[in-house]
Design a protein around this motif. Structure first.
Motif, PDB file in Angstrom:
ATOM      1  N   GLN A   1     -17.070 -18.536  39.777  1.00  0.00           N
ATOM      2  CA  GLN A   1     -18.466 -19.303  39.698  1.00  0.00           C
ATOM      3  C   GLN A   1     -18.216 -20.681  39.109  1.00  0.00           C
ATOM      4  O   GLN A   1     -18.587 -21.670  39.299  1.00  0.00           O
ATOM      5  N   LEU A   2     -17.329 -20.647  37.860  1.00  0.00           N
ATOM      6  CA  LEU A   2     -17.101 -21.754  37.241  1.00  0.00           C
ATOM      7  C   LEU A   2     -16.187 -22.946  38.075  1.00  0.00           C
ATOM      8  O   LEU A   2     -16.425 -23.957  38.150  1.00  0.00           O
TER       9      LEU A   2
ATOM     10  N   ARG B   1     -18.537 -24.567  40.279  1.00  0.00           N
ATOM     11  CA  ARG B   1     -19.468 -25.383  39.519  1.00  0.00           C
ATOM     12  C   ARG B   1     -18.785 -26.811  39.198  1.00  0.00           C
ATOM     13  O   ARG B   1     -19.189 -27.773  39.528  1.00  0.00           O
TER      14      ARG B   1
ATOM     15  N   HIS C   1     -32.583 -15.521  38.776  1.00  0.00           N
ATOM     16  CA  HIS C   1     -30.991 -15.006  38.826  1.00  0.00           C
ATOM     17  C   HIS C   1     -30.966 -13.534  39.495  1.00  0.00           C
ATOM     18  O   HIS C   1     -31.673 -12.636  39.196  1.00  0.00           O
TER      19      HIS C   1
ATOM     20  N   ASP D   1     -25.263 -17.300  40.085  1.00  0.00           N
ATOM     21  CA  ASP D   1     -24.759 -17.855  38.934  1.00  0.00           C
ATOM     22  C   ASP D   1     -25.676 -18.278  38.086  1.00  0.00           C
ATOM     23  O   ASP D   1     -26.438 -19.345  38.281  1.00  0.00           O
ATOM     24  N   ALA D   2     -25.808 -17.674  36.894  1.00  0.00           N
ATOM     25  CA  ALA D   2     -26.903 -17.873  35.792  1.00  0.00           C
ATOM     26  C   ALA D   2     -26.794 -19.571  35.226  1.00  0.00           C
ATOM     27  O   ALA D   2     -27.752 -20.031  35.002  1.00  0.00           O
ATOM     28  N   ARG D   3     -25.448 -20.050  35.117  1.00  0.00           N
ATOM     29  CA  ARG D   3     -25.083 -21.125  34.634  1.00  0.00           C
ATOM     30  C   ARG D   3     -25.687 -22.296  35.560  1.00  0.00           C
ATOM     31  O   ARG D   3     -26.329 -23.486  35.128  1.00  0.00           O
TER      32      ARG D   3
ATOM     33  N   THR E   1     -29.187 -22.782  35.230  1.00  0.00           N
ATOM     34  CA  THR E   1     -29.589 -23.465  33.918  1.00  0.00           C
ATOM     35  C   THR E   1     -29.554 -24.789  34.258  1.00  0.00           C
ATOM     36  O   THR E   1     -30.414 -25.658  34.038  1.00  0.00           O
ATOM     37  N   LEU E   2     -28.382 -25.320  35.039  1.00  0.00           N
ATOM     38  CA  LEU E   2     -28.563 -26.699  35.409  1.00  0.00           C
ATOM     39  C   LEU E   2     -29.635 -27.173  36.309  1.00  0.00           C
ATOM     40  O   LEU E   2     -29.798 -28.143  36.217  1.00  0.00           O
TER      41      LEU E   2
ATOM     42  N   GLU F   1     -26.975 -25.030  42.088  1.00  0.00           N
ATOM     43  CA  GLU F   1     -27.681 -25.845  41.193  1.00  0.00           C
ATOM     44  C   GLU F   1     -28.876 -26.605  41.808  1.00  0.00           C
ATOM     45  O   GLU F   1     -29.593 -27.492  41.217  1.00  0.00           O
TER      46      GLU F   1
ATOM     47  N   ARG G   1     -19.262 -30.450  41.075  1.00  0.00           N
ATOM     48  CA  ARG G   1     -19.853 -31.600  40.261  1.00  0.00           C
ATOM     49  C   ARG G   1     -20.158 -33.095  40.595  1.00  0.00           C
ATOM     50  O   ARG G   1     -21.232 -33.501  40.295  1.00  0.00           O
TER      51      ARG G   1
END
Length: 245
Positions: free
Chosen positions: A4-5, A8, A94, A70-72, A75-76, A48, A12
């Motif tokens: 997931q990172l 992201r 989520h 993807d929780a992050r 958030t974004l 996102e 970006r």
């Protein structure tokens, strides 16, 4: 490095996480949302929420729901909605998009580049159908073979993809009628891949002290080599606007 990172970071600089230009996205949203006539839209695998934020900014009467694991990223998405002033018109959840259920159906359901979560294109359409209001529209993005793939391309993507004509025929056989579509241009495909690999590599070079930096560089190079040495010559992407037959 967390998948997931990686996603992201790679997206970006290309928040529409698919090989589509901003103009192509606007045209698809306009067709799917019928120039603002639609009132509720759902994005399965929203990340996102780039599609939803564009839709909400364009259509002030619209409300939206996004679902992602993807929780992050969510958030974004919330932060982006706050910046645009549309936070009150979007709900972000989520969870597993494949397990999403609703009591009130949607005028449009989006799933672009996330069909793997449903086991492929047919599984995606099967999941979308009960979420749509009568006369609603599904927007589904899927890869296909523009020309015969080589062995490396088949190793990367497996045997699920077929040519564009057969892809559309499968959609029709599942009980859907295409009412619009966009086939990504070579320029859109190249821009997406260069952005994906470049953004990931850029982050790694900007953060050499980060323990994930070497892995990010490795993944970026591996992805770039697979693209340039394999599927760049054969891979295509189509975004279909569909109505249930």
């Amino acid at each position: 490095m967390d998948r997931q990172l990686i996603s992201r970071l790679a997206h970006r600089d290309h928040p529409i996480a698919a090989p589509l230009s901003d103009g192509s996205v606007r045209r698809l949203l306009d067709r799917a949302l019928r120039g603002g006539a639609a009132r509720r839209v759902l994005d399965l695998g929203c990340g996102e929420a780039a599609w939803l934020l564009r839709a909400l900014a364009a259509y002030p009467e619209l409300t939206a729901v996004g679902v992602d694991l993807d929780a992050r990223a969510l958030t974004l998405a919330r932060e982006g909605a706050e910046r645009l002033g549309v936070a009150r018109r979007i709900g972000l959840h989520h969870g597993d998009a494949a397990a999403w259920r609703t009591k009130e159906p949607f005028d449009a359901v989006l799933c672009v580049g996330s069909s793997h979560a449903f086991g492929g294109l047919s599984g995606t359409l099967e999941a979308v159908r009960p979420l749509l209001a009568e006369g609603g529209v599904a927007v589904v993005g899927e890869g296909y073979w523009e020309r015969e793939p080589d062995a490396l391309s088949l190793e990367i993507f497996g045997d699920a993809l077929t040519d564009l004509r057969t892809t559309v025929e499968r959609v029709e056989a599942d009980g859907w009628t295409p009412v619009f579509a966009h086939t990504s241009s070579p320029a859109e495909l190249d821009h997406y891949e260069w952005s994906w690999t470049g953004s990931l590599a850029d982050w790694a070079l900007d953060h050499p002290e980060d323990p994930d930096a070497p892995e990010a560089l490795r993944v970026a190079k591996e992805h770039r080599d697979e693209w340039l040495g394999g599927y760049r010559r054969s891979f295509g992407f189509v975004t279909l606007v569909l109505r249930a037959s």
